[in-house]
Write a protein that holds these residues in place. Structure first.
Motif, PDB file in Angstrom:
ATOM      1  N   LEU A 349      32.795 -17.371  24.609  1.00 22.38           N
ATOM      2  CA  LEU A 349      32.260 -18.310  23.624  1.00 22.38           C
ATOM      3  C   LEU A 349      32.089 -17.622  22.274  1.00 22.38           C
ATOM      4  O   LEU A 349      32.425 -18.179  21.226  1.00 22.38           O
ATOM      5  CB  LEU A 349      30.917 -18.857  24.112  1.00 22.38           C
ATOM      6  CG  LEU A 349      30.364 -20.087  23.385  1.00 22.38           C
ATOM      7  CD1 LEU A 349      31.351 -21.240  23.440  1.00 22.38           C
ATOM      8  CD2 LEU A 349      29.038 -20.506  23.997  1.00 22.38           C
ATOM      9  N   ALA A 350      31.565 -16.379  22.304  1.00 20.64           N
ATOM     10  CA  ALA A 350      31.399 -15.621  21.061  1.00 20.64           C
ATOM     11  C   ALA A 350      32.743 -15.331  20.410  1.00 20.64           C
ATOM     12  O   ALA A 350      32.919 -15.474  19.190  1.00 20.64           O
ATOM     13  CB  ALA A 350      30.658 -14.317  21.337  1.00 20.64           C
ATOM     14  N   SER A 351      33.717 -14.939  21.207  1.00 19.33           N
ATOM     15  CA  SER A 351      35.020 -14.579  20.666  1.00 19.33           C
ATOM     16  C   SER A 351      35.764 -15.790  20.113  1.00 19.33           C
ATOM     17  O   SER A 351      36.321 -15.744  19.014  1.00 19.33           O
ATOM     18  CB  SER A 351      35.860 -13.910  21.754  1.00 19.33           C
ATOM     19  OG  SER A 351      37.096 -13.512  21.236  1.00 19.33           O
ATOM     20  N   SER A 352      35.781 -16.902  20.873  1.00 15.83           N
ATOM     21  CA  SER A 352      36.520 -18.090  20.416  1.00 15.83           C
ATOM     22  C   SER A 352      35.881 -18.711  19.178  1.00 15.83           C
ATOM     23  O   SER A 352      36.590 -19.141  18.257  1.00 15.83           O
ATOM     24  CB  SER A 352      36.603 -19.127  21.537  1.00 15.83           C
ATOM     25  OG  SER A 352      35.328 -19.628  21.868  1.00 15.83           O
ATOM     26  N   SER A 353      34.549 -18.745  19.139  1.00 15.93           N
ATOM     27  CA  SER A 353      33.875 -19.317  17.966  1.00 15.93           C
ATOM     28  C   SER A 353      34.073 -18.441  16.742  1.00 15.93           C
ATOM     29  O   SER A 353      34.285 -18.939  15.626  1.00 15.93           O
ATOM     30  CB  SER A 353      32.377 -19.507  18.248  1.00 15.93           C
ATOM     31  OG  SER A 353      31.743 -18.280  18.557  1.00 15.93           O
ATOM     32  N   THR A 354      34.033 -17.127  16.938  1.00 19.55           N
ATOM     33  CA  THR A 354      34.244 -16.203  15.826  1.00 19.55           C
ATOM     34  C   THR A 354      35.656 -16.338  15.252  1.00 19.55           C
ATOM     35  O   THR A 354      35.852 -16.421  14.038  1.00 19.55           O
ATOM     36  CB  THR A 354      34.013 -14.753  16.288  1.00 19.55           C
ATOM     37  OG1 THR A 354      32.626 -14.570  16.548  1.00 19.55           O
ATOM     38  CG2 THR A 354      34.460 -13.756  15.239  1.00 19.55           C
ATOM     39  N   LEU A 355      36.647 -16.359  16.134  1.00 24.94           N
ATOM     40  CA  LEU A 355      38.029 -16.428  15.670  1.00 24.94           C
ATOM     41  C   LEU A 355      38.299 -17.754  14.962  1.00 24.94           C
ATOM     42  O   LEU A 355      39.009 -17.803  13.948  1.00 24.94           O
ATOM     43  CB  LEU A 355      38.984 -16.256  16.854  1.00 24.94           C
ATOM     44  CG  LEU A 355      40.399 -15.795  16.509  1.00 24.94           C
ATOM     45  CD1 LEU A 355      40.389 -14.442  15.823  1.00 24.94           C
ATOM     46  CD2 LEU A 355      41.264 -15.742  17.758  1.00 24.94           C
TER      47      LEU A 355
END
Length: 521
Positions: A349-355
């Motif tokens: 979730l952190a990675s997809s939202s950040t990207l």
């Protein structure tokens, strides 16, 4: 046959509940705030358990507990206590309220977005998003590897199948329900972890005649290659206090700079929720992390059954558990699944939202509306999970490195890069964009060098664990030093950002006692 039916039945019930919650929470994911932060309305219990279950995964239970329990004996418990009081209690006290207030004021949903708006820098935002995406991958791969031996012991199932099933199920509930589904599932998974770790410790100690008998047995274990001191593995600080301190610092202070951990403070509902959540989170960490390292400290009692040189540290905990009753083994498998799936959901979730929000939006894709942003985040959850699955299988089959080393690389780079800029950015108006960039550059370069050129490092820094701890501490010096040597940010800009802390609010007496009338006059 009956034993296998019991194990599979418990697993199927666990999976059904996780997916059911994901589908139930679809109504919270209609916009970006709902998908990423649960609408900033998550209560203290859900937030505290989400923080704790994201903190402790199979990496801790299988990798760290086994490796550091073997190295330091019962003294490894200090790492668990450090996680509770430095990584949980102090993190909530220092970061919780200020993070919640400033991120809402800046309207930032991710850590890179915070850096971009706090320091008025698009380049910092992009750099942070790239660092997060790259260094969360080895951490995610390490989560799967913690399951391999446990599933092999309990079900005799191929590791690749275990990895794919876990990834697919986690992806379903994250894609369907976003942060709220993750938080509710984390709460259920956290309860399983609490019950499971207590039951496992009791069973393992009982098999050795109880706590005192097990401790006495550990005191009689010797390893001349480690220390010639009698009873060192049952001692207060173990055979290597300096090395143990490095573990405590990396695994405890590291949470202060990890995007998937700090982001929990973005979503919490109120001031009261922060105070309550701090207590719950600390108690959870004492039991789960303290229990894991405490259990691992007795690993050398099984030295006759383990060839660490051949099988690696990751075999220690599964060997300790292999003689437990069927039901308890099933509980352990679900415990480790819970720990891993909760952390995995936070990472993807952190990675997809950040990207999506910090890299693609307005940079690669113009005019992304809310619905399109959510669709991209859901798509990238799939991409990120797929990449981590492939890497996990490759790593397992080629046996590149141990779980703890993978996690050390990831934590060291992320926490080293972000901890100091984030902390100073919340508290110190003089913090500059250049200082933030220096911290990013220093930690990423040092940790990348540690992967490929570790032999050229001083002996104490050749370990990714110690190198990561060094990067975090170095950042706490680099940021103020560079800030004082570079031009201060525009005063009006900084005052506007920090005005969120000065805003007057009216609260009831139960929330703020205030001053008696006599003192006010």
């Amino acid at each position: 046959m009956t034993d296998m039916i019991i194990k599979l039945s418990m697993l199927l019930v666990f999976f059904a509940v996780m997916i059911g919650i994901g589908l139930y929470c679809r109504r919270h994911t209609t916009d970006v705030s709902g998908f990423v932060l649960g609408g900033r309305s998550v209560g203290p219990w859900l937030t505290a358990f989400a923080y704790g279950t994201s903190y402790f995964s199979a990496v801790v239970f299988v990798g760290y507990a086994g490796q550091f329990g073997w190295k330091y004996g019962i003294a490894a418990t200090w790492a668990g206590l450090g996680n509770a009081f430095l990584g949980s209690l102090l993190a909530w006290a220092v970061l919780g309220r200020r993070t919640r207030v400033m991120t809402q004021h800046l309207d930032s949903a991710t850590m890179p977005e915070f850096f971009g708006k706090r320091f008025q820098s698009r380049s910092l935002k992009l750099a942070a998003s790239v660092i997060i995406f790259i260094f969360l991958i080895p951490y995610t791969a390490s989560l799967y590897n913690g399951l391999s031996r446990l599933f092999g012991m309990a079900f005799d199932i191929d590791y690749s199948v275990c990895v794919i099933v876990m990834a697919v199920l986690t992806g379903i509930y994250v894609i369907a329900g976003g942060y709220m589904a993750t938080a509710i599932n984390d709460f259920i998974q956290g309860i399983i972890m609490l019950v499971g770790i207590v039951a496992v410790i009791a069973a393992v100690l009982k098999s050795h005649g109880g706590f005192l008998a097990a401790l006495d047995g550990l005191g009689q274990v010797s390893d001349p290659a480690v220390s010639t001191t009698p009873g060192v593995f049952a001692s207060f600080f173990g055979p290597d206090p300096a090395g143990l301190l490095g573990v405590v610092l990396l695994t405890s202070l590291g949470t202060w700079g990890l995007p998937q951990m700090v982001q929990k403070f973005y979503a919490i509902k109120s001031e009261k929720s922060i105070n309550t959540g701090m207590v719950i989170s600390t108690a959870f960490a004492v039991i789960v992390s303290g229990g894991c390292y405490f259990l691992g400290g007795f690993g050398r009692l099984y030295s006759g059954q383990i060839d660490v040189a051949a099988d690696g540290y990751d075999a220690i905990i599964p060997t300790m558990l292999s003689g437990l009753p069927t039901v308890l083994i099933a509980v352990v498998v679900i415990l480790v699944l819970s720990a891993s799936m909760s952390t995995l959901s936070s990472l993807v979730l952190a990675s997809s939202s950040t990207l999506t929000l910090d890299f693609l939006k307005d940079n690669v894709i113009k005019d992304m509306d809310e619905k399109r942003q959510v669709r991209w985040m859901r798509g990238l959850v799939v991409v990120f999970i797929a990449i981590s699955v492939v890497l996990a299988i490759i790593q397992y089959k080629s046996n590149v490195t141990f779980i703890a080393q993978l996690m050390g690389i990831s934590w060291g780079a992320l926490a080293g890069a972000f901890l100091a800029p984030f902390l100073y950015g919340l508290y110190w108006k003089r913090t500059t964009k250049a200082a933030c960039a220096a911290s990013f550059l220093f930690s990423t370069v040092v940790m990348l060098a540690n992967i490929f050129l570790a032999d050229y490092f001083p002996s104490i820094l050749q370990s990714s664990i110690n190198c990561g701890a060094f990067c975090m501490l170095a950042g706490l010096v680099i940021v103020p030093a560079v800030s004082l040597l570079t031009r201060a940010p525009a005063k009006d800009q900084v005052e506007q950002i920090f005005s969120c802390y000065e805003r007057t609010v009216t609260v009831t007496v139960k929330d703020s006692i205030g001053l008696p009338k006599a003192e006010k006059s």
